[in-house]
Design an enzyme around this catalytic site. Structure first.
Site, PDB file in Angstrom:
ATOM      1  N   LYS A   1       0.555  -1.353   0.163  1.00 15.42           N
ATOM      2  CA  LYS A   1       0.024  -0.263   0.209  1.00 15.42           C
ATOM      3  C   LYS A   1       0.798   1.660  -0.154  1.00 15.42           C
ATOM      4  CE  LYS A   1      -4.647  -1.965   1.039  1.00 15.42           C
ATOM      5  NZ  LYS A   1      -3.864  -3.478   1.414  1.00 15.42           N
TER       6      LYS A   1
HETATM    7  C1  LIG Z   1      -4.972  -4.906   0.395  1.00 13.61           C
HETATM    8  C2  LIG Z   1      -3.955  -5.910   0.820  1.00 13.61           C
HETATM    9  C3  LIG Z   1      -4.370  -7.002  -0.475  1.00 13.61           C
HETATM   10  C4  LIG Z   1      -4.953  -5.950  -1.457  1.00 13.61           C
HETATM   11  O1  LIG Z   1      -5.445  -5.506  -2.285  1.00 13.61           O
HETATM   12  P1  LIG Z   1      -6.403  -4.788  -3.017  1.00 13.61           P
HETATM   13  O2  LIG Z   1      -5.867  -4.187  -3.809  1.00 13.61           O
HETATM   14  O3  LIG Z   1      -7.361  -4.371  -2.384  1.00 13.61           O
HETATM   15  O4  LIG Z   1      -6.959  -6.233  -4.239  1.00 13.61           O
HETATM   16  C5  LIG Z   1      -3.187  -7.888  -0.791  1.00 13.61           C
HETATM   17  N1  LIG Z   1      -2.297  -8.174   0.042  1.00 13.61           N
HETATM   18  C6  LIG Z   1      -1.972  -7.098   1.026  1.00 13.61           C
HETATM   19  C7  LIG Z   1      -0.548  -7.596   1.877  1.00 13.61           C
HETATM   20  C8  LIG Z   1      -3.015  -6.027   1.079  1.00 13.61           C
HETATM   21  O5  LIG Z   1      -2.249  -5.184   2.618  1.00 13.61           O
END
Ligand SMILES: *Cc1c(COP(=O)(O)O)cnc(C)c1O
Length: 468
Positions: free
Chosen positions: A112
């Site tokens: 993120k």
């Molecule tokens: C947020 C997240 C996801 C999922 O990503 P999306 O964009 O919501 O599909 C997968 N793995 C981790 C570690 C995350 O923090």
């Protein structure tokens, strides 16, 4: 470049307005009115260039001239200078034709950061230019809140308030939010569950008076800039592995459909993407939709990959808009049906179009643990459980001759119990994470009560000029 709503009833807006608005007035999500096109030569020219350079090239057409080029370039350079790896999103080979892309070298050890660090700088720039401030409010069950706090701490024009469920997140996750030494960061423990936190945030956004008074802005994955920041690494990975000369496949551990939608955007811009694997854990609404054509909400089950424990994938609405030929009325109809009945069925044409770009699959807890263990034994690489879900599903869907890149969305050290249980390895805590265990924490605990939280935000945000 203008942005239109997936529900077709809101005014088209430019990039800066979309960045600050988050959601469109008609409840839809913003999408670019057309996809910028990269020629084969444009794609080839990206090979071997620094990540920040590629980010500038990919992001630039989406800004539509609202930020001067030299300023945008500075923002991209500063964003990725905060990462611990020079390649930002390096590739690691697992086996012939199988790769992973490490997306966890940002400050909070989860992918993120890649988009949030960019979003925060873009937002601060736009606000400074307008001479205004904003209040960010979000709810988190873990990764998003930490990434937002880390990205916005110390920024002049933004105050950030993150609600988390008291006692229901791991100590590392809590400390990532409560040890930031910055006056514009406000971590709030709410006496309730994650759903309570999210419900309060929704109410705050629904209260128009409060929203306008505090210049409320959202940074969850429905904000277009989150998707935008994620398109870049599909390009860097593909050109490193031979694009545009050969197509590349990606497997993406999926929750809210933001990350994998960014891969789709890259493809629409001209990147040769052979397929996008939508990998889910047992919360498999997307895998079921791809299989049956019916999108139907089920109960949420807690797993070792908690960031994917989701049953409504907000960004799927952006794909629906595309596969329904950008018919906002049709999408609004489906969303209305979802709200009333808990699901809808895709038209045959729409389903076929989804299947032409995506394949789905799910991995349960046993398969995920087995994959973690197999990868460790075969290569020495410690995957986190989210990454392992993607790799497990891709094992069944790989095609000979097409490189498959698994997106590694978190560092194994963020989920040490699951990783140790599957591999027997005691996962060390990276120095940067270990440091937060000794720092003093700063947060308030508030009742599960909208009015109390509203009062706290009004009292503390700098976005309100005069307070009573
Ligand atoms: C947020 C997240 C996801 C999922 O990503 P999306 O964009 O919501 O599909 C997968 N793995 C981790 C570690 C995350 O923090």
């Amino acid at each position: 470049m203008r942005y239109v709503s997936t529900r077709g009833q809101a005014h088209a807006l430019g990039f800066s307005d979309v960045l600050l608005a988050g959601l469109a007035r008609d409840g839809g999500l913003f999408v670019p009115e057309s996809w910028p096109q990269m020629s084969t030569q444009d794609v080839a020219d990206l090979a071997g260039r620094p990540y920040a350079d590629v980010a500038f090239e990919i992001v630039r057409p989406f800004i539509g001239g609202e930020i001067p080029d030299d300023e945008l370039r500075r923002i991209c350079v500063s964003t990725y200078a905060s990462f611990r790896h020079e390649a930002v999103a390096p590739l690691v080979q697992l086996a012939p034709g199988r790769w992973i892309m490490e997306l966890f070298h940002g400050p909070t050890f989860a992918f993120k950061d890649i988009a949030m660090q960019l979003l925060a700088r873009l937002m601060d720039h736009v606000l400074a230019k307008r001479g205004s401030r904003a209040t960010i409010v979000g709810a988190t069950s873990g990764d998003t809140g930490a990434a937002a706090i880390e990205a916005f701490r110390g920024r002049n024009n933004v105050d950030v308030f993150i609600l988390f469920p008291e006692g229901r997140i791991s100590p590392i996750q809590r400390r990532q939010m409560t040890t930031a030494e910055a006056d514009n960061v406000h971590a709030i423990a709410v006496s309730g569950t994650f759903d309570d936190c999210q419900a309060i945030v929704k109410e705050l956004f629904g209260n128009i008076g409060f929203r306008e008074r505090t210049a409320l802005a959202g940074v969850n994955s429905i904000n277009w800039a989150r998707i935008l920041g994620q398109i870049v690494y599909y390009f860097t990975a593909a050109v490193a592995l031979g694009a545009p000369g050969r197509p590349i496949a990606f497997t993406v551990p999926t929750g809210n459909f933001g990350n994998v939608f960014a891969g789709y955007a890259a493809k629409r811009m001209g990147l040769p993407v052979a397929k996008l694997v939508v990998a889910t854990n047992v919360n498999d609404i997307l895998a079921r939709t791809l299989e049956t054509g019916e999108y139907r909400v089920g109960p949420v089950t807690a797993t070792t990959s908690p960031s994917m424990d989701i049953q409504v994938s907000s960004n799927f609405e952006r794909l629906l808009f595309e596969v329904y030929d950008r018919d906002g009325v049709a999408v609004a109809g489906l969303m209305d049906e979802l709200k009333r009945t808990g699901g809808f069925v895709l038209s045959q044409g729409a389903l076929e179009r989804v299947r032409s770009d995506f394949e789905g699959g799910r991995a349960d807890e046993a398969e995920t643990a087995a994959e973690l263990s197999a990868i460790y034994r075969g290569t020495g690489f410690l995957a986190d459980p989210h990454t392992a879900v993607g790799l497990a599903v891709a094992r069944r869907l790989a095609e000979p001759g097409v490189p498959m890149v698994g997106l590694a969305t978190a560092h194994a050290a963020k989920f040490p119990e699951a990783v140790t249980a599957a591999t027997g390895v005691n996962v060390g805590v990276p120095r940067q994470l270990a440091g937060i265990m000794d720092k003093p924490e700063r947060f308030v605990t508030l009742a599960n009560d909208r009015a109390a939280i509203e009062a706290h935000i009004v009292h503390n945000t700098r976005a309100i000029a005069e307070k009573v």
